[in-house]
Design a protein around this motif. Structure first.
Motif, short mmCIF file in Angstrom:
data_model
loop_
_atom_site.label_atom_id
_atom_site.label_comp_id
_atom_site.label_asym_id
_atom_site.label_seq_id
_atom_site.Cartn_x
_atom_site.Cartn_y
_atom_site.Cartn_z
N ILE A 1 -33.47 5.52 -107.78
CA ILE A 1 -34.01 6.07 -106.53
C ILE A 1 -33.71 7.57 -106.45
N ASP A 2 -32.49 7.95 -106.86
CA ASP A 2 -32.13 9.37 -106.87
C ASP A 2 -33.07 10.17 -107.78
N ALA A 3 -33.41 9.56 -108.91
CA ALA A 3 -34.31 10.23 -109.87
C ALA A 3 -35.69 10.45 -109.25
N VAL A 4 -36.17 9.46 -108.51
CA VAL A 4 -37.46 9.60 -107.82
C VAL A 4 -37.37 10.70 -106.77
N ASN A 5 -36.23 10.76 -106.06
CA ASN A 5 -36.04 11.82 -105.07
C ASN A 5 -36.13 13.20 -105.71
N LEU A 6 -35.64 13.31 -106.92
CA LEU A 6 -35.69 14.59 -107.64
C LEU A 6 -37.14 15.00 -107.88
N ILE A 7 -37.96 14.01 -108.20
CA ILE A 7 -39.37 14.26 -108.48
C ILE A 7 -40.11 14.76 -107.24
N ILE A 8 -39.71 14.33 -106.06
CA ILE A 8 -40.43 14.73 -104.84
C ILE A 8 -39.75 15.90 -104.14
N GLY A 9 -38.93 16.64 -104.90
CA GLY A 9 -38.45 17.92 -104.41
C GLY A 9 -37.11 17.94 -103.73
N GLU A 10 -36.34 16.85 -103.80
CA GLU A 10 -35.01 16.87 -103.19
C GLU A 10 -34.07 17.75 -104.02
N ARG A 11 -32.92 18.06 -103.47
CA ARG A 11 -31.99 18.99 -104.10
C ARG A 11 -31.52 18.48 -105.46
N ALA A 12 -31.50 19.38 -106.43
CA ALA A 12 -31.01 19.04 -107.77
C ALA A 12 -29.57 19.52 -107.90
N SER A 13 -28.75 18.73 -108.55
CA SER A 13 -27.34 19.08 -108.73
C SER A 13 -26.93 18.88 -110.19
N THR A 14 -26.05 19.74 -110.65
CA THR A 14 -25.55 19.59 -112.02
C THR A 14 -24.71 18.32 -112.16
N ASP A 15 -24.27 17.74 -111.04
CA ASP A 15 -23.51 16.49 -111.08
C ASP A 15 -24.33 15.35 -111.68
N PHE A 16 -25.68 15.48 -111.63
CA PHE A 16 -26.54 14.43 -112.15
C PHE A 16 -26.57 14.40 -113.69
N THR B 1 -54.96 11.83 -112.24
CA THR B 1 -53.62 11.54 -112.77
C THR B 1 -52.73 12.75 -112.54
N LEU B 2 -51.52 12.49 -112.13
CA LEU B 2 -50.58 13.56 -111.82
C LEU B 2 -49.30 13.33 -112.61
N ILE B 3 -48.89 14.35 -113.36
CA ILE B 3 -47.64 14.26 -114.11
C ILE B 3 -46.67 15.29 -113.52
N ILE B 4 -45.61 14.79 -112.92
CA ILE B 4 -44.62 15.66 -112.28
C ILE B 4 -43.31 15.54 -113.05
N SER B 5 -42.73 16.68 -113.39
CA SER B 5 -41.44 16.65 -114.10
C SER B 5 -40.46 17.60 -113.44
N ARG B 6 -39.19 17.28 -113.61
CA ARG B 6 -38.12 18.11 -113.03
C ARG B 6 -36.96 18.12 -114.03
N GLU B 7 -36.45 19.30 -114.27
CA GLU B 7 -35.31 19.44 -115.19
C GLU B 7 -34.25 20.30 -114.53
N VAL B 8 -32.99 19.92 -114.69
CA VAL B 8 -31.89 20.73 -114.19
C VAL B 8 -30.89 20.90 -115.33
N ASN B 9 -30.47 22.17 -115.56
CA ASN B 9 -29.53 22.42 -116.66
C ASN B 9 -28.11 22.67 -116.14
N LYS B 10 -27.17 22.81 -117.06
CA LYS B 10 -25.75 22.93 -116.68
C LYS B 10 -25.48 24.21 -115.90
N GLU B 11 -26.35 25.23 -116.06
CA GLU B 11 -26.18 26.47 -115.31
C GLU B 11 -26.66 26.34 -113.87
N GLY B 12 -27.22 25.17 -113.54
CA GLY B 12 -27.68 24.94 -112.17
C GLY B 12 -29.12 25.33 -111.93
N ARG B 13 -29.81 25.78 -112.97
CA ARG B 13 -31.21 26.15 -112.81
C ARG B 13 -32.10 24.92 -112.87
N SER B 14 -33.09 24.91 -111.98
CA SER B 14 -33.99 23.76 -111.90
C SER B 14 -35.41 24.20 -112.21
#
Length: 574
Positions: free
Chosen positions: A39-54, A90-103
């Motif tokens: 569920i948290d992963a889906v939240n990331l896809i719809i624009g919720e806050r990304a954290s390096t803790d993930f 068709t819609l392909i949405i991706s989200r990536e967060v790196n260790k530096e905190g950049r999303s």
């Protein structure tokens, strides 16, 4: 609809791909297996806050990718706005967060701000978690929910109110602008009148000052001019003491006339001299007329000086030439006319404004009455749905209130605030136990109650809700037995028109799923990962048996699980 969810290096998930189906998708597993991670992963896809803790331990980044199909013009508008290519719904949405905190967020491969994911996400997925404040609980959305439910009887009135409100605002804005303009002009009105009167009395003519200056110079030098003209006239034409040039030229011509008969070369010269004589006579007569007109008129000189003094004073005062003063006067007259015209326009607009206000008030009141009819039906429907969900002691009300505003429209003798949506403030109120006062939905503390209320609302508004995918996270919290069965049946009903992902611990709800996913936490050596398995047949029976009886699966729990699946099949067949 969410077709596929791919997760990499996210929390306990190393590499996972889940293909969801239409209808009711069930996600089960033991506590701590990682259901909430999905569920948290889906939240990331719809624009919720990304954290390096993930980010999974030992990894440089975490990523989530989701594939949707959609049929929503609003999504097309967003894609067009951001220059994103549409790919056959068709819609392909991706989200990536790196260790530096950049999303990094992408839609159909194009980098976009996270805000775009939020815009699109609201149109794709509605997530209901037991501890989250959802859109249905927010009173700001209650009016739209009510209007959606009653669209058949409300839409015409709402469109009329919206149209009248826009006119009401436009005219009010126009009046305000004109009144400010009128006030500014009015302050200058007396000045304009004085200046126009002053310039009008002056009766200025173009280049008048230049002509007067020339005339002034003539009068001031009249004696000198007369003497020069007198000398010129007597010398050229008439002199009583000595022969004039005219006299001498005439004698020359007479002398040459005597020889022209026998001396041909002189003919052309004689003709030229005659022409000179004629021209000299004309010039002499003109000089005589000018001489006779020259007169030193002291009174006229005073008049000219007074006139020039007035002109020069006006030129100095306004800092303009006479042509510019004439233009200034014309503009001042136009401005003064504009003040009068503006005043007339304001009067006409105020009459129209009052008519629009009355019409707006009538239509807003009519819209409010129609909403009350829809509200009463919603109250009855919600109570029935909640009763089915085991909340029999509930009281649900649609509160419709008005806000007084001294600048508003008149409704039943009171000044009421109005907007494009009308005059109504709508909020859903609920009391979950006998004797308790009605409270806003957002004040509900119990997660189980909150989820069931939202489920009841969703069950009712499913036909008018454009969001194709809904996620319910542990909607069964705090319920069991018959209530859990009722919740499952409601979910199954909604899933006929919406895709549902449901994280549950309830076997009753799980048995009604169209697709069942088992989430397990597995350890290999020093590594622990979350795995997801699509299950059916005996494996699904085993999972339901586990949910019914705990760690120990018996013949009774197996039989009970099979019975539940058989019953679910009958329910879904209805």
């Amino acid at each position: 609809m969410l077709l596929n969810l791919s997760i990499r290096d996210y929390a306990l998930i190393d590499n996972l791909s889940i293909s969801f189906g239409p209808g009711l998708n069930i996600l089960t597993g033991e506590t701590g297996a990682g259901k909430s991670i999905i569920i948290d992963a889906v939240n990331l896809i719809i624009g919720e806050r990304a954290s390096t803790d993930f980010i999974r331990t030992g990894s440089e980044s975490a990523s989530v990718e989701a594939v949707f199909d959609y049929k929503n013009p609003a999504i097309e508008d967003i894609l067009t706005e951001y220059g994103i290519d549409a790919e056959d719904d068709t819609l392909i949405i991706s989200r990536e967060v790196n260790k530096e905190g950049r999303s990094f967020a992408r839609v159909n491969g194009r980098l976009v701000p996270v805000g775009v994911l939020k815009k699109i996400g609201k149109l794709l997925i509605d997530i209901h978690g037991q501890h989250e404040h959802q859109a249905l609980l927010d009173s700001k959305n209650h009016l739209n929910i009510l209007d959606s439910l009653g669209s058949k009887i409300i839409s015409d009135s709402k469109e009329k109110v919206s149209e009248l409100y826009k006119k009401y605002r436009q005219i009010n804005s126009r009046i305000s602008t004109l009144e400010k303009k009128y006030l500014d002009f009015s302050k200058q009105q007396e000045i304009l009148k004085f200046e126009i009167d002053e310039l009008d009395k002056a009766q200025l003519l173009p280049d008048e000052d230049i002509l007067l200056e020339e005339e002034k110079k003539v009068i001031e030098n009249a004696e000198k001019i007369f003497s020069a003209l007198e000398f010129a006239y007597t010398t050229l034409y008439q002199n009583y003491e000595i022969p004039s040039i005219n006299d001498n030229l005439s004698k020359v011509i007479d002398s040459l006339e005597d020889i022209k008969g026998f001396y041909k070369p002189i003919e052309n010269i004689l003709e030229s001299l005659k022409n000179i004589l004629y021209e000299l006579e004309d010039i002499s007569f003109t000089i005589r007329e000018l001489k006779d007109s020259v007169d030193f008129d002291a009174e006229k000189l005073n008049t000219i000086n007074e006139r020039l003094e007035l002109i020069n004073r006006l030129k100095l005062k306004y800092g303009k030439t006479i042509p510019e003063l004439l233009d200034y006067k014309a503009n001042a007259i136009a401005e003064l006319d504009n003040v009068i015209n503006t005043g007339d326009e304001i009067k006409e607009l105020k009459i129209e404004y009052e008519q629009i206000k009355r019409s707006l008030a009538e239509n807003a009141l009519e819209l409010s009455k129609k909403r009350k009819v829809v509200a009463e039906k919603l109250e009855q429907d919600i109570l029935k749905e909640l009763s089915d969900l085991g909340m029999k002691n509930v009281n649900f009300k649609v509160h419709m209130g008005l806000t007084e505003d001294p600048k508003g429209i008149e409704i039943d003798g009171k000044k009421i605030s109005v907007s494009e949506d009308g005059i109504d403030n709508v909020e859903f109120l609920i009391s979950t136990n006998y004797g308790e006062p009605l409270k806003p939905l957002a004040k509900i503390i119990s997660g189980g109650e909150s989820s069931r209320i939202m489920l009841a609302l969703k069950s009712i508004i499913a036909e008018v809700d454009n969001i194709s995918c809904m996620i319910f996270d542990e909607i069964d919290a705090g319920i069991g037995g018959r209530t859990a069965q009722a919740v499952g049946e409601k979910l199954s009903k909604i899933s006929r028109t919406h895709q549902i992902l449901c994280v549950t611990h309830s076997p009753q709800i799980a048995s009604l799923g169209d697709t069942h996913f088992l989430i397990k936490k597995e350890s290999t050596g020093d590594t622990t990962v979350t795995k997801v398995y699509k299950i059916d047949g005996d494996k699904r029976v085993d999972e339901l048996a586990r949910m019914l009886g705990g760690a120990k699966i018996t013949d009774n729990t197996i039989a009970h699980a099979k019975e539940m699946l058989a019953m679910a099949k009958k329910i879904k067949g209805n």
